[in-house]
Design an enzyme around this catalytic site. Sequence first.
Site, PDB file in Angstrom:
ATOM      1  CG  ASP A   1      -7.179  -8.286   8.852  1.00  0.00           C
ATOM      2  OD1 ASP A   1      -6.525  -7.778   8.229  1.00  0.00           O
ATOM      3  OD2 ASP A   1      -7.868  -7.612   9.866  1.00  0.00           O
TER       4      ASP A   1
ATOM      5  CG  ASP B   1      -1.944   0.894   1.336  1.00  0.00           C
ATOM      6  OD1 ASP B   1      -2.240   1.367   0.278  1.00  0.00           O
ATOM      7  OD2 ASP B   1      -2.583   1.241   2.389  1.00  0.00           O
TER       8      ASP B   1
HETATM    9  P1  5GP Z   1       1.845  -0.318   4.052  1.00  0.00           P
HETATM   10  O1  5GP Z   1       2.825  -0.405   4.938  1.00  0.00           O
HETATM   11  O2  5GP Z   1       2.293  -0.777   2.416  1.00  0.00           O
HETATM   12  O3  5GP Z   1       1.157   1.029   3.639  1.00  0.00           O
HETATM   13  O4  5GP Z   1       0.400  -1.644   4.179  1.00  0.00           O
HETATM   14  C1  5GP Z   1       0.723  -2.685   4.164  1.00  0.00           C
HETATM   15  C2  5GP Z   1      -0.211  -3.391   5.041  1.00  0.00           C
HETATM   16  O5  5GP Z   1      -1.513  -2.756   5.156  1.00  0.00           O
HETATM   17  C3  5GP Z   1      -0.562  -4.652   4.573  1.00  0.00           C
HETATM   18  O6  5GP Z   1       0.389  -5.869   4.826  1.00  0.00           O
HETATM   19  C4  5GP Z   1      -1.910  -4.766   5.104  1.00  0.00           C
HETATM   20  O7  5GP Z   1      -1.824  -5.397   6.479  1.00  0.00           O
HETATM   21  C5  5GP Z   1      -2.439  -3.433   5.339  1.00  0.00           C
HETATM   22  N1  5GP Z   1      -3.451  -3.063   4.012  1.00  0.00           N
HETATM   23  C6  5GP Z   1      -3.096  -2.289   3.208  1.00  0.00           C
HETATM   24  N2  5GP Z   1      -4.288  -2.204   2.005  1.00  0.00           N
HETATM   25  C7  5GP Z   1      -4.854  -3.194   2.580  1.00  0.00           C
HETATM   26  C8  5GP Z   1      -6.432  -3.564   2.125  1.00  0.00           C
HETATM   27  O8  5GP Z   1      -7.006  -3.194   1.192  1.00  0.00           O
HETATM   28  N3  5GP Z   1      -7.069  -4.556   2.526  1.00  0.00           N
HETATM   29  C9  5GP Z   1      -6.356  -5.219   4.039  1.00  0.00           C
HETATM   30  N4  5GP Z   1      -7.000  -6.185   4.148  1.00  0.00           N
HETATM   31  N5  5GP Z   1      -5.102  -4.774   4.477  1.00  0.00           N
HETATM   32  C10 5GP Z   1      -4.652  -3.887   3.824  1.00  0.00           C
END
Ligand code: 5GP
Length: 173
Positions: A152, A96
């Site tokens: 989740d 993300d």
């Molecule tokens: P980042 O650190 O890249 O912003 O986010 C990664 C983490 O955010 C992922 O490992 C996940 O746990 C959570 N996450 C980000 N987007 C989503 C989404 O659309 N659905 C879910 N269930 N988790 C997400």
Amino acid sequence: MEVLISEDRIRERVEALADRVNADFADRPFVVVGILTGSLVFLADLIRRIQHPHQIGLIHASSYRNSTTPGTLVVNDGLLPDIKGKHLLLLDDILDSGQTLARLVEHLQHKGAASIRTCVLLRKIGRQTIAVEPDYTGFEIPDKFVIGYGLDFADDYRHLPFIGVLPDNTPHP
Ligand code: 5GP
Ligand code: MG
């Protein structure tokens, strides 16, 4: 619920990713490091297609972005075996902002990994604020909150065999 990626498409794509991992890691033992909890289902499917010796490690990371200290990532590596001098394949469910993957790569480098390749099942288009380029990506998806196949909402829905879009009106328990 809207099915974004069907079970069949996930299976085909995981096979293709495993083919690439098999080619790239043919010459060296490695450790598949899954980021808990979201990567568990993906990890379980991917490793059953890997044809070379490897160990499994798990690391826990959670971010608290809606608290008073946005973007704080808490890492727990208590379950991780000694990775000093090891080649790693780091797996996450979804990229993300990029913070989780970038921070964990740094963390594992500090712990002495010999090399780190990264693999995400999903990558949200246009969301990365931290420059991180996964070595393997399953699917690029639009900026929607997705669940299933390990992902989740409030610790539910991880068991769904497909990737779905959480309906807007889903009440938070
Ligand atoms: P980042 O650190 O890249 O912003 O986010 C990664 C983490 O955010 C992922 O490992 C996940 O746990 C959570 N996450 C980000 N987007 C989503 C989404 O659309 N659905 C879910 N269930 N988790 C997400
Ligand atoms: Mg996660």
